[in-house]
Write an enzyme that holds these catalytic residues in place. Structure first.
Site, mmCIF file in Angstrom:
data_model
loop_
_atom_site.group_PDB
_atom_site.id
_atom_site.type_symbol
_atom_site.label_atom_id
_atom_site.label_comp_id
_atom_site.label_asym_id
_atom_site.label_seq_id
_atom_site.Cartn_x
_atom_site.Cartn_y
_atom_site.Cartn_z
ATOM 1 N N LYS A 254 0.816 -1.216 0.000
ATOM 2 C CA LYS A 254 0.000 0.000 0.000
ATOM 3 C C LYS A 254 0.847 1.261 0.000
ATOM 4 O O LYS A 254 0.431 2.301 -0.529
ATOM 5 C CB LYS A 254 -0.914 0.008 1.220
ATOM 6 N N ARG A 255 2.027 1.201 0.608
ATOM 7 C CA ARG A 255 2.846 2.413 0.693
ATOM 8 C C ARG A 255 3.333 2.865 -0.684
ATOM 9 O O ARG A 255 3.809 3.992 -0.843
ATOM 10 C CB ARG A 255 4.027 2.208 1.637
#
Length: 490
Positions: A254-255
């Site tokens: 997700k980052r």
């Protein structure tokens, strides 16, 4: 080649990941090229991690990408059910067969027992794994303990001698030492099958010919080959696609931004662009064309051209590809795709959408060459629907702060007011003549006009904007900007 039957088997623990979409796409390419079938199977036995809407989201995402399936949810088939949780009796029956054939056994070791064993192995520098303690338990004793209420797992008997070689259609022959494996759990104590066991049983029962999946599953393959042998099944052919890594070569997470198909859809990407991008994420035909159709990819798809190296996730490239589709697809297709974003921004009410369709399509035609996503497209349309109440700060300071700016803008307004035909040709001619008569640089008049009409420094061609807004709105906005600039001077 016998009938090609491949499967895509997602777990409904979240939305369709971009890596899963690539796996589904490559399976689809292979099936369609060989006139075979794609089976969609939902691996939903991990009940603790299930998310209620995941299945519907996965199906929706696949359809949005244009990936259809021949058997599975919504269409059925001869080898269902296609949800693993509905197949529990099949797994129990096959596991019991292995026990009866003395190829598997009941294991009563507790979590504490296993942890203690691992700790002892670690201290002695041994390979950590199950030590086979319950192999010594007789069937009679096992059945007595089960009757008394104990709930064992079922383990496959695995030899610790020799090796097993997996023939992979992408990586070639890959050899695994058997002493690195232990006696695999095939059925958990709660009656749920272990992942590898369920996969093998399902792939056999569904007559799968090829298993095309992510490289991270390569370590599971020797375990599955052992299960094929124990069950007496004919093994499938395996092909493991390279991993997808982030730009920094770490595992995609997700980052690094959006990672699910649904997220990309919400950000205004087009399904056709996502498919185009995924097509070349680990596969290359050597062609120079970067914009391709699924039909051409199906025709050319070959495992020999699938890379063994990890593919690098590049959202800039995806955005560029999306921009190409934004500008080349039929205007009707872009309009239909933009509707949810138009409604979300309240540019038009649902009741008026149809009546304003042709007008909206004109706005789209003007704006789409300058944007890369549907979100950018709709944001770029806002000033056609809403009054301009603010002006870009940099633009205001640069083009509206000079004392001549309101004077020039008024002159521009006056020439536009005199026009009987208010289109691109006549507005541009009027402005060019005014600029020549005043002997000024065109930007001194055109930049303040653009800010007055749109509130922005960047827009479609100024005279296209004028025509789309119409004479009345242009004059109103220019009057408003003149008042603003004159007030700023007080």
């Amino acid at each position: 080649m016998d009938e090609v039957r491949v499967r895509f088997a997602p777990s409904p623990t979240g939305y369709l990941h971009i890596g899963g979409a690539r796996t589904a796409l490559f399976n689809w390419f292979f099936a369609r090229k060989h006139k075979g079938k794609l089976i969609l199977r939902i691996e939903d036995t991990d009940r603790d991690r299930l998310k209620e809407d995941s299945v519907s989201q996965i199906l929706t995402s696949l359809k949005w990408l244009g990936i259809d399936w021949d058997e599975g949810p919504e269409c059925g088939g001869a080898y269902g059910p296609y949800y693993q949780f509905e197949r529990l009796e099949i797994y129990k029956r096959e596991a019991q067969r292995l026990v009866d054939e003395d190829k598997a056994y009941y294991c009563f070791c507790s979590t504490e027992d296993l942890a203690k064993t691992r700790e002892e192995q670690k201290e002695k520098g041994l390979v950590m794994g199950y030590n086979g303690k319950c192999r010594k338990v007789s069937k009679e004793e096992a059945l007595r303990r089960i009757a008394a209420g104990e709930k064992p797992v079922i383990r496959l008997k695995v030899s610790t001698e020799g090796s097993i070689t997996v023939k992979d259609l992408i990586h070639g022959e890959v050899t695994f030492r058997l002493d690195q494996l232990d006696d695999l759990i095939i059925m958990k104590s709660n009656g749920i099958p272990a992942y590898n066991f369920a996969c093998v049983v399902d792939d056999h029962k569904m007559k799968i010919s090829h298993v095309i999946r992510a490289e991270e599953h390569l370590s599971n393959t020797p375990k599955q080959v052992l299960l094929y042998q124990a069950l007496g099944y004919e093994p499938v052919k395996f092909a493991h696609i390279s991993m997808i890594l982030a730009p920094d070569h770490t595992k995609l997470s997700k980052r690094h931004g959006a990672t699910s198909v649904e997220e990309f859809r919400e950000q205004g990407f087009l399904g056709q662009a996502i498919v185009n991008y995924l097509t070349f994420l680990g596969w290359s035909t050597g062609d120079v064309d970067e914009i391709v159709t699924p039909a051409s990819s199906i025709e050319k798809f070959d495992f020999a051209q699938v890379s063994k190296k990890a593919a690098i996730y590049d959202t800039k490239k995806l955005a560029w590809i999306n921009g190409q589709y934004m500008n080349s697809l039929d205007i009707e297709a872009i309009y239909e795709a933009a509707i949810p974003f138009i409604l979300a921004k309240n540019l038009v009410s649902p009741e008026k959408l149809e009546s304003q369709k042709e007008e909206i399509k004109k706005f789209i035609s003007a704006i789409r060459p300058r944007v890369k996503t549907l979100v950018e497209l709709v944001e770029g349309m806002e000033y056609f629907f809403f009054a301009v109440d603010t002006y870009d700060e940099k633009g205001r300071q640069k083009h509206m702060s000079d004392e001549q700016a309101p004077v020039l803008l008024r002159k521009g307004r006056d020439v536009l007011q005199k026009l009987d035909v208010f289109d691109v040709q006549h507005t541009e001619e009027a402005y060019r003549q005014l600029i020549d008569s005043l002997q000024i640089k065109g930007g001194l008049l055109m930049h303040p006009t653009r800010l007055a009409l749109t509130g922005r420094m960047v827009s479609p061609g100024l005279f296209d904007v004028m025509e789309l807004l119409g004479k009345e709105r242009c004059l109103e906005r220019m009057d408003k900007a003149i008042r603003f600039m004159e007030k700023e001077k007080i």
